[in-house]
Design a protein around this motif. Sequence first.
Motif, PDB file in Angstrom:
ATOM      1  N   PRO A   1       0.838  -1.191   0.000  1.00  0.00           N
ATOM      2  CA  PRO A   1       0.000   0.000   0.000  1.00  0.00           C
ATOM      3  C   PRO A   1       0.880   1.251   0.000  1.00  0.00           C
ATOM      4  O   PRO A   1       1.982   1.237   0.537  1.00  0.00           O
ATOM      5  CB  PRO A   1      -0.785  -0.111   1.309  1.00  0.00           C
ATOM      6  CG  PRO A   1      -0.720  -1.556   1.677  1.00  0.00           C
ATOM      7  CD  PRO A   1       0.591  -2.056   1.150  1.00  0.00           C
ATOM      8  N   SER A   2       0.385   2.318  -0.574  1.00  0.00           N
ATOM      9  CA  SER A   2       1.149   3.559  -0.562  1.00  0.00           C
ATOM     10  C   SER A   2       0.587   4.562   0.450  1.00  0.00           C
ATOM     11  O   SER A   2       1.157   5.616   0.647  1.00  0.00           O
ATOM     12  CB  SER A   2       1.177   4.185  -1.961  1.00  0.00           C
ATOM     13  OG  SER A   2      -0.124   4.458  -2.396  1.00  0.00           O
ATOM     14  N   ILE A   3      -0.524   4.223   1.086  1.00  0.00           N
ATOM     15  CA  ILE A   3      -1.107   5.068   2.126  1.00  0.00           C
ATOM     16  C   ILE A   3      -1.386   4.194   3.341  1.00  0.00           C
ATOM     17  O   ILE A   3      -1.988   3.129   3.231  1.00  0.00           O
ATOM     18  CB  ILE A   3      -2.413   5.729   1.638  1.00  0.00           C
ATOM     19  CG1 ILE A   3      -2.119   6.645   0.456  1.00  0.00           C
ATOM     20  CG2 ILE A   3      -3.082   6.491   2.781  1.00  0.00           C
ATOM     21  CD1 ILE A   3      -3.358   7.241  -0.169  1.00  0.00           C
ATOM     22  N   TYR A   4      -0.944   4.657   4.511  1.00  0.00           N
ATOM     23  CA  TYR A   4      -1.143   3.937   5.764  1.00  0.00           C
ATOM     24  C   TYR A   4      -1.790   4.868   6.782  1.00  0.00           C
ATOM     25  O   TYR A   4      -1.107   5.719   7.354  1.00  0.00           O
ATOM     26  CB  TYR A   4       0.193   3.455   6.343  1.00  0.00           C
ATOM     27  CG  TYR A   4       0.909   2.433   5.502  1.00  0.00           C
ATOM     28  CD1 TYR A   4       0.776   1.076   5.784  1.00  0.00           C
ATOM     29  CD2 TYR A   4       1.712   2.809   4.439  1.00  0.00           C
ATOM     30  CE1 TYR A   4       1.439   0.129   5.023  1.00  0.00           C
ATOM     31  CE2 TYR A   4       2.371   1.869   3.665  1.00  0.00           C
ATOM     32  CZ  TYR A   4       2.235   0.526   3.971  1.00  0.00           C
ATOM     33  OH  TYR A   4       2.889  -0.410   3.212  1.00  0.00           O
ATOM     34  N   PRO A   5      -3.089   4.745   7.022  1.00  0.00           N
ATOM     35  CA  PRO A   5      -3.666   5.539   8.105  1.00  0.00           C
ATOM     36  C   PRO A   5      -2.922   5.208   9.405  1.00  0.00           C
ATOM     37  O   PRO A   5      -2.490   4.064   9.611  1.00  0.00           O
ATOM     38  CB  PRO A   5      -5.114   5.052   8.176  1.00  0.00           C
ATOM     39  CG  PRO A   5      -5.368   4.429   6.840  1.00  0.00           C
ATOM     40  CD  PRO A   5      -4.054   3.880   6.386  1.00  0.00           C
ATOM     41  N   THR A   6      -2.762   6.201  10.264  1.00  0.00           N
ATOM     42  CA  THR A   6      -2.045   6.015  11.517  1.00  0.00           C
ATOM     43  C   THR A   6      -2.924   6.487  12.659  1.00  0.00           C
ATOM     44  O   THR A   6      -3.431   7.607  12.644  1.00  0.00           O
ATOM     45  CB  THR A   6      -0.724   6.803  11.498  1.00  0.00           C
ATOM     46  OG1 THR A   6       0.033   6.372  10.362  1.00  0.00           O
ATOM     47  CG2 THR A   6       0.083   6.555  12.754  1.00  0.00           C
ATOM     48  N   VAL A   7      -3.108   5.625  13.659  1.00  0.00           N
ATOM     49  CA  VAL A   7      -4.000   5.919  14.769  1.00  0.00           C
ATOM     50  C   VAL A   7      -3.223   5.729  16.070  1.00  0.00           C
ATOM     51  O   VAL A   7      -2.578   4.694  16.275  1.00  0.00           O
ATOM     52  CB  VAL A   7      -5.234   4.990  14.743  1.00  0.00           C
ATOM     53  CG1 VAL A   7      -6.223   5.380  15.837  1.00  0.00           C
ATOM     54  CG2 VAL A   7      -5.912   5.012  13.377  1.00  0.00           C
ATOM     55  N   LEU A   8      -3.285   6.734  16.941  1.00  0.00           N
ATOM     56  CA  LEU A   8      -2.648   6.651  18.256  1.00  0.00           C
ATOM     57  C   LEU A   8      -3.701   6.384  19.315  1.00  0.00           C
ATOM     58  O   LEU A   8      -4.815   6.908  19.239  1.00  0.00           O
ATOM     59  CB  LEU A   8      -1.913   7.959  18.579  1.00  0.00           C
ATOM     60  CG  LEU A   8      -0.775   8.328  17.645  1.00  0.00           C
ATOM     61  CD1 LEU A   8      -0.135   9.642  18.091  1.00  0.00           C
ATOM     62  CD2 LEU A   8       0.267   7.220  17.564  1.00  0.00           C
TER      63      LEU A   8
ATOM     64  N   ALA B   1      -5.784  15.992  18.459  1.00  0.00           N
ATOM     65  CA  ALA B   1      -6.615  15.513  17.355  1.00  0.00           C
ATOM     66  C   ALA B   1      -7.793  14.707  17.903  1.00  0.00           C
ATOM     67  O   ALA B   1      -7.681  14.022  18.911  1.00  0.00           O
ATOM     68  CB  ALA B   1      -5.791  14.648  16.406  1.00  0.00           C
ATOM     69  N   GLY B   2      -8.897  14.800  17.220  1.00  0.00           N
ATOM     70  CA  GLY B   2     -10.072  14.036  17.608  1.00  0.00           C
ATOM     71  C   GLY B   2      -9.981  12.613  17.082  1.00  0.00           C
ATOM     72  O   GLY B   2      -8.964  12.216  16.517  1.00  0.00           O
ATOM     73  N   PRO B   3     -11.042  11.862  17.254  1.00  0.00           N
ATOM     74  CA  PRO B   3     -11.037  10.500  16.715  1.00  0.00           C
ATOM     75  C   PRO B   3     -10.900  10.535  15.194  1.00  0.00           C
ATOM     76  O   PRO B   3     -11.195  11.538  14.555  1.00  0.00           O
ATOM     77  CB  PRO B   3     -12.380   9.915  17.133  1.00  0.00           C
ATOM     78  CG  PRO B   3     -13.136  10.996  17.786  1.00  0.00           C
ATOM     79  CD  PRO B   3     -12.274  12.201  17.908  1.00  0.00           C
ATOM     80  N   THR B   4     -10.458   9.449  14.653  1.00  0.00           N
ATOM     81  CA  THR B   4     -10.296   9.346  13.210  1.00  0.00           C
ATOM     82  C   THR B   4     -11.273   8.315  12.665  1.00  0.00           C
ATOM     83  O   THR B   4     -11.872   7.562  13.415  1.00  0.00           O
ATOM     84  CB  THR B   4      -8.837   8.973  12.859  1.00  0.00           C
ATOM     85  OG1 THR B   4      -8.640   9.130  11.459  1.00  0.00           O
ATOM     86  CG2 THR B   4      -8.498   7.558  13.261  1.00  0.00           C
ATOM     87  N   GLY B   5     -11.413   8.295  11.351  1.00  0.00           N
ATOM     88  CA  GLY B   5     -12.240   7.295  10.692  1.00  0.00           C
ATOM     89  C   GLY B   5     -11.422   6.576   9.642  1.00  0.00           C
ATOM     90  O   GLY B   5     -10.662   7.209   8.910  1.00  0.00           O
ATOM     91  N   VAL B   6     -11.559   5.263   9.596  1.00  0.00           N
ATOM     92  CA  VAL B   6     -10.827   4.452   8.629  1.00  0.00           C
ATOM     93  C   VAL B   6     -11.824   3.510   7.952  1.00  0.00           C
ATOM     94  O   VAL B   6     -12.659   2.899   8.620  1.00  0.00           O
ATOM     95  CB  VAL B   6      -9.704   3.628   9.303  1.00  0.00           C
ATOM     96  CG1 VAL B   6      -8.967   2.780   8.289  1.00  0.00           C
ATOM     97  CG2 VAL B   6      -8.731   4.541  10.049  1.00  0.00           C
ATOM     98  N   TYR B   7     -11.725   3.399   6.632  1.00  0.00           N
ATOM     99  CA  TYR B   7     -12.572   2.484   5.859  1.00  0.00           C
ATOM    100  C   TYR B   7     -11.722   1.294   5.434  1.00  0.00           C
ATOM    101  O   TYR B   7     -10.615   1.465   4.933  1.00  0.00           O
ATOM    102  CB  TYR B   7     -13.131   3.182   4.618  1.00  0.00           C
ATOM    103  CG  TYR B   7     -14.039   2.286   3.798  1.00  0.00           C
ATOM    104  CD1 TYR B   7     -15.378   2.156   4.122  1.00  0.00           C
ATOM    105  CD2 TYR B   7     -13.549   1.572   2.718  1.00  0.00           C
ATOM    106  CE1 TYR B   7     -16.214   1.326   3.381  1.00  0.00           C
ATOM    107  CE2 TYR B   7     -14.383   0.739   1.977  1.00  0.00           C
ATOM    108  CZ  TYR B   7     -15.705   0.623   2.319  1.00  0.00           C
ATOM    109  OH  TYR B   7     -16.529  -0.201   1.584  1.00  0.00           O
ATOM    110  N   VAL B   8     -12.245   0.088   5.633  1.00  0.00           N
ATOM    111  CA  VAL B   8     -11.530  -1.143   5.322  1.00  0.00           C
ATOM    112  C   VAL B   8     -12.408  -2.012   4.430  1.00  0.00           C
ATOM    113  O   VAL B   8     -13.570  -2.269   4.760  1.00  0.00           O
ATOM    114  CB  VAL B   8     -11.172  -1.913   6.613  1.00  0.00           C
ATOM    115  CG1 VAL B   8     -10.416  -3.192   6.303  1.00  0.00           C
ATOM    116  CG2 VAL B   8     -10.377  -1.026   7.569  1.00  0.00           C
ATOM    117  N   VAL B   9     -11.854  -2.481   3.322  1.00  0.00           N
ATOM    118  CA  VAL B   9     -12.586  -3.360   2.408  1.00  0.00           C
ATOM    119  C   VAL B   9     -12.536  -4.788   2.954  1.00  0.00           C
ATOM    120  O   VAL B   9     -11.465  -5.290   3.303  1.00  0.00           O
ATOM    121  CB  VAL B   9     -11.974  -3.312   0.993  1.00  0.00           C
ATOM    122  CG1 VAL B   9     -12.683  -4.295   0.066  1.00  0.00           C
ATOM    123  CG2 VAL B   9     -12.056  -1.900   0.434  1.00  0.00           C
ATOM    124  N   VAL B  10     -13.696  -5.423   3.028  1.00  0.00           N
ATOM    125  CA  VAL B  10     -13.803  -6.828   3.433  1.00  0.00           C
ATOM    126  C   VAL B  10     -14.711  -7.548   2.439  1.00  0.00           C
ATOM    127  O   VAL B  10     -15.579  -6.935   1.823  1.00  0.00           O
ATOM    128  CB  VAL B  10     -14.349  -6.986   4.869  1.00  0.00           C
ATOM    129  CG1 VAL B  10     -13.387  -6.377   5.882  1.00  0.00           C
ATOM    130  CG2 VAL B  10     -15.728  -6.386   5.030  1.00  0.00           C
TER     131      VAL B  10
END
Length: 137
Positions: A9-16, A76-85
């Motif tokens: 992948p060329s984009i990696y969402p990052t969540v702390l 930063a507030g919460p984030t949103g991530v979309y994942v294909v399943v």
Amino acid sequence: MAGTDGGRPSIYPTVLYRDAKAAIRQLTEAFGFAAPAVHEGDDGTVAHAELVQGNGAVMVGSKGTGGVFDSVMKDAGPTGVYVVVEDVDAHHRRAVEHGAEILMPPTDQDYGSRDYMARDAEGNIWSFGTYAPEIRG
């Protein structure tokens, strides 16, 4: 989500997370991610983790480490991530069985996708669905 470098992948969402170890447990157990890399700091916090789902990945770490990314993300507030399943209903059942907070049950969308939405233990929103647009560079 495949990139141009060997399928990476060329984009990696990052969540702390305040409790990254608990987040990794929830993401692997309830949402089916694999965790091929989890690196801890000397104090036991998660310095860096890579969680994989299909051909995509998300990076996870602990809040409060004092690093540059941690510092700029502290308010930063919460984030949103979309994942294909592939099978939204089976994925949703697994999440429910592991106690995930479901915000939207599996729903057919006008644009042809079937999605559901959940909130993780620290308030981030995870959407799982069948919509997988082809990326053309």
